[in-house]
Write a protein that holds these residues in place. Structure first.
Motif, PDB file in Angstrom:
ATOM      1  N   LYS A 286      -4.052   6.234  11.029  1.00  0.00           N
ATOM      2  CA  LYS A 286      -4.119   4.792  11.316  1.00  0.00           C
ATOM      3  C   LYS A 286      -3.896   3.983  10.036  1.00  0.00           C
ATOM      4  N   GLY A 287      -4.503   4.432   8.943  1.00  0.00           N
ATOM      5  CA  GLY A 287      -4.318   3.751   7.665  1.00  0.00           C
ATOM      6  C   GLY A 287      -2.875   3.811   7.199  1.00  0.00           C
ATOM      7  N   ARG A 288      -2.208   4.897   7.510  1.00  0.00           N
ATOM      8  CA  ARG A 288      -0.805   5.065   7.136  1.00  0.00           C
ATOM      9  C   ARG A 288       0.065   4.006   7.826  1.00  0.00           C
ATOM     10  N   LYS A 289      -0.163   3.811   9.107  1.00  0.00           N
ATOM     11  CA  LYS A 289       0.601   2.798   9.858  1.00  0.00           C
ATOM     12  C   LYS A 289       0.294   1.394   9.347  1.00  0.00           C
ATOM     13  N   PHE A 290      -0.990   1.139   9.081  1.00  0.00           N
ATOM     14  CA  PHE A 290      -1.380  -0.175   8.574  1.00  0.00           C
ATOM     15  C   PHE A 290      -0.682  -0.480   7.251  1.00  0.00           C
ATOM     16  N   LEU A 291      -0.703   0.465   6.308  1.00  0.00           N
ATOM     17  CA  LEU A 291      -0.114   0.218   4.999  1.00  0.00           C
ATOM     18  C   LEU A 291       1.405   0.142   5.073  1.00  0.00           C
ATOM     19  N   GLU A 292       2.016   0.922   5.946  1.00  0.00           N
ATOM     20  CA  GLU A 292       3.463   0.799   6.133  1.00  0.00           C
ATOM     21  C   GLU A 292       3.826  -0.640   6.506  1.00  0.00           C
ATOM     22  N   GLU A 294       2.067  -3.352   6.034  1.00  0.00           N
ATOM     23  CA  GLU A 294       1.739  -4.284   4.961  1.00  0.00           C
ATOM     24  C   GLU A 294       2.730  -4.187   3.806  1.00  0.00           C
ATOM     25  N   PHE A 295       3.166  -2.988   3.472  1.00  0.00           N
ATOM     26  CA  PHE A 295       4.172  -2.843   2.412  1.00  0.00           C
ATOM     27  C   PHE A 295       5.467  -3.551   2.808  1.00  0.00           C
ATOM     28  N   GLN A 296       5.836  -3.415   4.075  1.00  0.00           N
ATOM     29  CA  GLN A 296       7.041  -4.094   4.556  1.00  0.00           C
ATOM     30  C   GLN A 296       6.882  -5.612   4.474  1.00  0.00           C
ATOM     31  N   ASN A 354      -8.253  -0.055   2.223  1.00  0.00           N
ATOM     32  CA  ASN A 354      -6.859  -0.439   2.445  1.00  0.00           C
ATOM     33  C   ASN A 354      -6.696  -1.963   2.437  1.00  0.00           C
ATOM     34  N   GLU A 355      -7.650  -2.659   3.044  1.00  0.00           N
ATOM     35  CA  GLU A 355      -7.611  -4.123   3.045  1.00  0.00           C
ATOM     36  C   GLU A 355      -7.752  -4.667   1.627  1.00  0.00           C
ATOM     37  N   ALA A 356      -8.646  -4.066   0.847  1.00  0.00           N
ATOM     38  CA  ALA A 356      -8.841  -4.506  -0.530  1.00  0.00           C
ATOM     39  C   ALA A 356      -7.566  -4.298  -1.346  1.00  0.00           C
ATOM     40  N   LEU A 357      -6.881  -3.180  -1.113  1.00  0.00           N
ATOM     41  CA  LEU A 357      -5.615  -2.913  -1.793  1.00  0.00           C
ATOM     42  C   LEU A 357      -4.588  -3.995  -1.473  1.00  0.00           C
ATOM     43  N   VAL A 358      -4.440  -4.289  -0.198  1.00  0.00           N
ATOM     44  CA  VAL A 358      -3.456  -5.281   0.226  1.00  0.00           C
ATOM     45  C   VAL A 358      -3.779  -6.659  -0.369  1.00  0.00           C
ATOM     46  N   GLN A 359      -5.055  -7.028  -0.340  1.00  0.00           N
ATOM     47  CA  GLN A 359      -5.449  -8.328  -0.887  1.00  0.00           C
ATOM     48  C   GLN A 359      -5.145  -8.409  -2.387  1.00  0.00           C
TER      49      GLN A 359
END
Length: 368
Positions: A286-292, A294-296, A354-359
């Motif tokens: 699930k984290g993999r899909k979320f980060l994909e 977000e990276f996009q 993962n949210e902290a990374l994106v922020q």
């Protein structure tokens, strides 16, 4: 002139390349640090492993099992009896298994084929035994394995070929058809080391582990670890499985009392914790899909992965990027040392991490 002690030093051990693992979390008060740099289990460790470890703590005054038979029996059960207990071999981490098999098969002047970017111990450990290294780099830009290139690089001196699926640090994998075409052509007197420590996280339709090929009798040694899916990185325990003939040969150099009692008990406990394993895999996928996604959204160049991490081309120079994230409480790892120049590896964490990374990445202002 009298010779000094240096005269008996092995020249291959004076090579300066040394494997350095990821850094530990720095001690900082009043600051949350998310460690996304070492591909550790995002959920911690298996509760059943912890219970087994605590029970074992009361027995550490006595020697552990002389052999790894109890853990091998548990592994055979975990593999649904598709392999016999005598086809497994356990050690203190997957890295030690790699060291052991190189010690068993490599003499000075033998050739080892590997493919950069990859796990650095393949080359470092091979040098310890005097091997000549043959690097068949991963293809660019997709970091796929150059199977034809490996076949063309084989000579009469080739003894060991490293294949990794999913690969560290790229997260790429070897499709089933590619593996089978390769196995049909590789000489029968070569050992294939198939590193599959991230296999639990792979969900591609054409992903395959080494299991069916070992069962078919190919000369494959499949490397596995308890550090990722099972959350036992601190106990340093791993295993491999292979053909009966190769396992019997390797067992000649398997040391007695090799595995600590605590590691044996925790590993057996972890194998029995199917709920934890399922939750770990689901969290990563699930984290993999979320980060994909977000990276996009952020315009970050990344490579599709089948592991519990991503490799990215950061929007800043790699060390400037990692330092920036560290200031925001996010530990990630530059992987030039692995052969991926300028790239950074990011472990998939908990939803919170993962949210902290994106922020944090949203606050980066790329150079124009």
């Amino acid at each position: 002139m009298e010779k000094g002690i240096e005269s008996i030093f092995k020249p291959q051990l004076e090579h300066r390349e040394v494997y350095r693992g990821g850094k530990n979390i720095p001690k900082q008060k009043d600051k949350k640090i998310y460690k996304l740099s070492s591909n550790e289990n995002p959920l911690g460790q298996s509760p059943k492993a912890t219970e087994a470890l605590l029970r074992a703590a009361h027995q550490i005054a006595i020697y552990p099992d002389q052999t790894d038979i109890r853990l091998r029996e548990a592994l055979a059960e975990d593999f649904n009896k598709q392999l016999d207990t005598d086809q497994f071999l356990c050690g203190n981490s997957g890295s030690e298994i790699i060291d052991m098999l190189l010690r068993a098969f490599i003499n000075e002047g033998d050739e080892v084929i590997y493919s950069n970017p990859c796990f650095l111990p393949y080359s470092v450990f091979s040098r310890w035994y005097g091997a000549n290294l043959v690097d068949v780099p991963l293809k660019k830009p997709d970091y796929s394995l150059d199977m034809e290139g490996i076949l063309h690089a084989i000579t009469e001196k080739t003894k060991v070929i490293f294949l990794t699926s999913p690969n560290n640090p790229t997260g790429t994998y070897i499709p089933k058809t590619s593996i089978e075409l390769f196995l049909a052509q590789v000489p029968k007197n070569i050992v294939i080391v198939f590193d599959e420590v991230y296999r639990h996280f792979a969900d591609a339709a054409d992903y395959v582990s080494a299991l069916p090929y070992v069962r078919a009798g190919h000369n494959i040694i499949a490397i596995n670890s308890f550090s990722k899916t099972y959350g036992l990185a601190g106990l340093r325990i791993g295993y491999c499985y292979t053909t009966r003939k190769i396992a019997k040969y390797l067992r000649q150099i398997h040391k007695p009392f090799l595995l600590p009692l605590t590691s044996i008990e925790a590993a057996i406990g972890a194998l029995n914790d199917s709920d934890f394993i399922s939750e770990t895999v689901q969290t990563v996928q699930k984290g993999r899909k979320f980060l994909e996604n977000e990276f996009q959204r952020l315009g970050i160049a990344y490579w599709p992965t089948q592991a519990n991490f991503f490799i990215i081309a950061p929007p800043l120079p790699e060390f400037e990027f990692t330092d920036f994230l560290m200031e925001k409480g996010i530990m990630v790892r530059p992987v030039s040392q692995f052969g991926a120049l300028g790239k950074v590896r990011i472990t998939i964490g908990t939803p919170e991490a993962n949210e902290a990374l994106v922020q944090a990445m949203e606050k980066i202002k790329p150079r124009k």
